[in-house]
Design an enzyme around this catalytic site. Structure first.
Site, PDB file in Angstrom:
ATOM      1  N   LYS A  97     -36.808 -10.062 -22.434  1.00 26.14           N
ATOM      2  CA  LYS A  97     -35.526  -9.742 -23.390  1.00 26.14           C
ATOM      3  C   LYS A  97     -35.836  -8.617 -23.970  1.00 26.14           C
ATOM      4  O   LYS A  97     -35.062  -8.186 -25.344  1.00 26.14           O
ATOM      5  CB  LYS A  97     -35.234 -11.185 -23.928  1.00 26.14           C
ATOM      6  CG  LYS A  97     -34.642 -12.394 -22.463  1.00 26.14           C
ATOM      7  CD  LYS A  97     -34.192 -13.237 -23.785  1.00 26.14           C
ATOM      8  CE  LYS A  97     -33.002 -13.998 -22.785  1.00 26.14           C
ATOM      9  NZ  LYS A  97     -32.735 -14.995 -23.603  1.00 26.14           N
ATOM     10  N   LYS A 113     -32.266 -13.533 -11.185  1.00 26.78           N
ATOM     11  CA  LYS A 113     -31.329 -14.539 -11.485  1.00 26.78           C
ATOM     12  C   LYS A 113     -29.934 -14.204 -11.192  1.00 26.78           C
ATOM     13  O   LYS A 113     -29.813 -13.668 -12.544  1.00 26.78           O
ATOM     14  CB  LYS A 113     -32.109 -15.129 -11.677  1.00 26.78           C
ATOM     15  CG  LYS A 113     -32.183 -15.190 -13.611  1.00 26.78           C
ATOM     16  CD  LYS A 113     -32.630 -16.271 -14.455  1.00 26.78           C
ATOM     17  CE  LYS A 113     -32.093 -16.543 -16.352  1.00 26.78           C
ATOM     18  NZ  LYS A 113     -32.294 -17.266 -16.405  1.00 26.78           N
ATOM     19  N   LYS A 118     -25.725 -16.193 -17.397  1.00 26.55           N
ATOM     20  CA  LYS A 118     -24.661 -16.027 -17.741  1.00 26.55           C
ATOM     21  C   LYS A 118     -24.408 -14.390 -18.977  1.00 26.55           C
ATOM     22  O   LYS A 118     -23.491 -14.214 -19.394  1.00 26.55           O
ATOM     23  CB  LYS A 118     -24.409 -16.941 -18.628  1.00 26.55           C
ATOM     24  CG  LYS A 118     -25.360 -17.566 -19.774  1.00 26.55           C
ATOM     25  CD  LYS A 118     -24.804 -18.227 -20.688  1.00 26.55           C
ATOM     26  CE  LYS A 118     -25.681 -19.995 -19.996  1.00 26.55           C
ATOM     27  NZ  LYS A 118     -26.796 -20.819 -20.382  1.00 26.55           N
TER      28      LYS A 118
HETATM   29  P1  AMP Z   1     -29.749 -21.407 -19.616  1.00 26.44           P
HETATM   30  O1  AMP Z   1     -28.449 -20.791 -19.136  1.00 26.44           O
HETATM   31  O2  AMP Z   1     -30.819 -20.116 -19.833  1.00 26.44           O
HETATM   32  O3  AMP Z   1     -30.194 -21.594 -21.210  1.00 26.44           O
HETATM   33  O4  AMP Z   1     -30.449 -21.843 -18.563  1.00 26.44           O
HETATM   34  C1  AMP Z   1     -30.103 -23.754 -18.745  1.00 26.44           C
HETATM   35  C2  AMP Z   1     -30.444 -23.777 -17.429  1.00 26.44           C
HETATM   36  O5  AMP Z   1     -29.989 -23.671 -16.293  1.00 26.44           O
HETATM   37  C3  AMP Z   1     -32.197 -23.672 -17.679  1.00 26.44           C
HETATM   38  O6  AMP Z   1     -32.996 -24.698 -16.537  1.00 26.44           O
HETATM   39  C4  AMP Z   1     -32.168 -22.405 -16.325  1.00 26.44           C
HETATM   40  O7  AMP Z   1     -33.293 -22.753 -15.380  1.00 26.44           O
HETATM   41  C5  AMP Z   1     -30.774 -22.967 -15.403  1.00 26.44           C
HETATM   42  N1  AMP Z   1     -31.236 -22.304 -14.773  1.00 26.44           N
HETATM   43  C6  AMP Z   1     -30.389 -20.473 -15.469  1.00 26.44           C
HETATM   44  N2  AMP Z   1     -29.849 -20.008 -14.275  1.00 26.44           N
HETATM   45  C7  AMP Z   1     -30.203 -20.215 -13.333  1.00 26.44           C
HETATM   46  C8  AMP Z   1     -30.368 -19.826 -11.814  1.00 26.44           C
HETATM   47  N3  AMP Z   1     -29.119 -18.767 -11.641  1.00 26.44           N
HETATM   48  N4  AMP Z   1     -30.736 -20.335 -10.539  1.00 26.44           N
HETATM   49  C9  AMP Z   1     -31.131 -21.778 -11.042  1.00 26.44           C
HETATM   50  N5  AMP Z   1     -31.406 -22.400 -12.651  1.00 26.44           N
HETATM   51  C10 AMP Z   1     -30.256 -21.575 -13.175  1.00 26.44           C
END
Ligand code: AMP
Ligand code: TRP
Length: 341
Positions: free
Chosen positions: A119, A202, A205
């Site tokens: 990041k 991955k 968002k």
């Molecule tokens: P974040 O959107 O980065 O705050 O992620 C929130 C939760 O969603 C965390 O537990 C991440 O590990 C999970 N997560 C985010 N993106 C993915 C993805 N592409 N595949 C699986 N889990 C995800």
């Protein structure tokens, strides 16, 4: 390895830095709901707005995204009467414990985090100090509740190891057995849902391309279009899951399908072996739209009453403070800080 003194408690967080994605749903939310419904766990779910601002967030958008994430949680099955659902900034214990942990964690630990490296990119001089300290705040989120289990996607594994390191060092430095050594819960076929445009990245968002992800807010037509345009190779689907080893885009679509249907990847492969993409993609889109539509509809209905969402988050925050404030007060005490009473 959690000591007998710690009652099982689940904590997890999601950043309200954009709309929720299919990755969030399959990798996190769906599993949160399963853990909530397993009555042996008390669950605390947090929209981590303090984490979101480690990179720039437009204030109006942040508030809306936080409500949208809250609505997404409830639409997916999180019941605020059963689980605690709140936004991080309403509970000062998180920021306070994060500071105390900033003085326990070491610069070298933070500098090794791959998320920090990704990041901050080439311009670390210009990244926020908060982005560097991010994992200490995450450890504070978890340990302010003495959480024993943390369900997350694969990308958070390293941060959870650091949470264990902070708890261990704190307990050791102060000669106490105060913080639990938290267990990561990373399982299922969709702990790493990949981008629809690039099977090595991955699904996120914050990806600039909306075509790279399925959003919880997408309608059936948009979902179908995104899967139709998803990058794949020209080969048909093989006999076994192992044959997908060097085909990341193809494997990703199979993983998504398996997670959506609850079937094992072996069963899925025996169902779809030999199919071309023209056959498989529309079928996948249909299954995805069917699963997501009730959640999207309910999310939109809940978003029609933002005041009610704010009220629920306020109530959740009050419950969260009841648990976390005494734990942080005790932490201050252990560290030798004088309190008023
Ligand atoms: P974040 O959107 O980065 O705050 O992620 C929130 C939760 O969603 C965390 O537990 C991440 O590990 C999970 N997560 C985010 N993106 C993915 C993805 N592409 N595949 C699986 N889990 C995800
Ligand atoms: N860092 C996590 C992510 O980006 C979000 C998060 C913050 C979190 N605090 C947490 C996840 C505590 C689990 C537990 O995905």
């Amino acid at each position: 390895m959690t000591g007998p003194a710690f009652t099982p408690r689940v904590f997890s967080g999601i950043q309200p830095s954009g709309g929720l994605t299919l990755g969030n749903y399959l990798g996190a939310l769906k599993r949160f709901v399963e853990m909530q419904n397993d009555a042996s766990h008390e669950c605390v779910f947090c929209l981590v707005d303090l984490h979101a601002i480690t990179v720039w967030q437009d204030p109006k958008a942040l508030a809306q995204q936080t409500r949208e994430a809250a609505a997404g949680f409830m639409a997916a099955g999180i019941d605020p009467a059963q689980s605690i659902l709140f936004n991080q900034s309403q509970v000062a214990a998180h920021a306070e414990l994060a500071w105390l942990f900033n003085c326990v964690a070491r610069m070298g630990w933070m500098g090794r985090m791959t998320q920090w490296k990704d990041k901050s990119g080439k311009n670390t001089e210009n990244a926020s100090l908060g982005l560097f300290a991010y994992p200490a705040l995450m450890a504070a989120d978890i340990l302010a509740y003495h959480a024993t289990h943390v369900p997350v996607g694969e990308d958070q594994k390293q941060h959870l190891e650091l949470t264990r390191d902070i708890a261990t060092k704190f307990n050791h430095d102060f000669g106490v057995d105060f913080f639990p050594i938290t267990e990561p819960v990373i399982d299922g076929p969709a702990t790493r849902v990949m981008s629809l445009r690039d099977g090595t990245k991955k699904m996120s968002k914050s990806d600039p391309s909306d075509m790279s992800r399925i959003n919880l807010s997408d309608d059936a037509d948009t979902i179908a279009q995104k899967f139709r345009k998803a990058r794949t190779d020209p080969e048909p689907l093989p006999e076994t899951y192992g044959d997908l080893k060097d085909r990341p885009e193809a494997r990703n679509l199979i993983d998504i399908y398996a997670a959506l249907t609850g079937k094992s990847t072996d069963t899925v492969m025996s169902d779809v072996a030999g199919q071309g993409w023209g056959q498989f993609k529309p079928h996948l889109a249909e299954v995805a739209a069917e699963t997501m539509a009730p959640i999207t509809d309910e999310m939109n209905r809940l978003l029609g009453d933002p005041g009610e969402i704010d009220r629920i988050l306020g109530e959740g925050s009050a419950k969260a403070r009841e648990i976390s404030e005494p734990i942080v007060a005790r932490t201050r005490d252990i560290m030798g800080m004088i309190s008023s009473g």
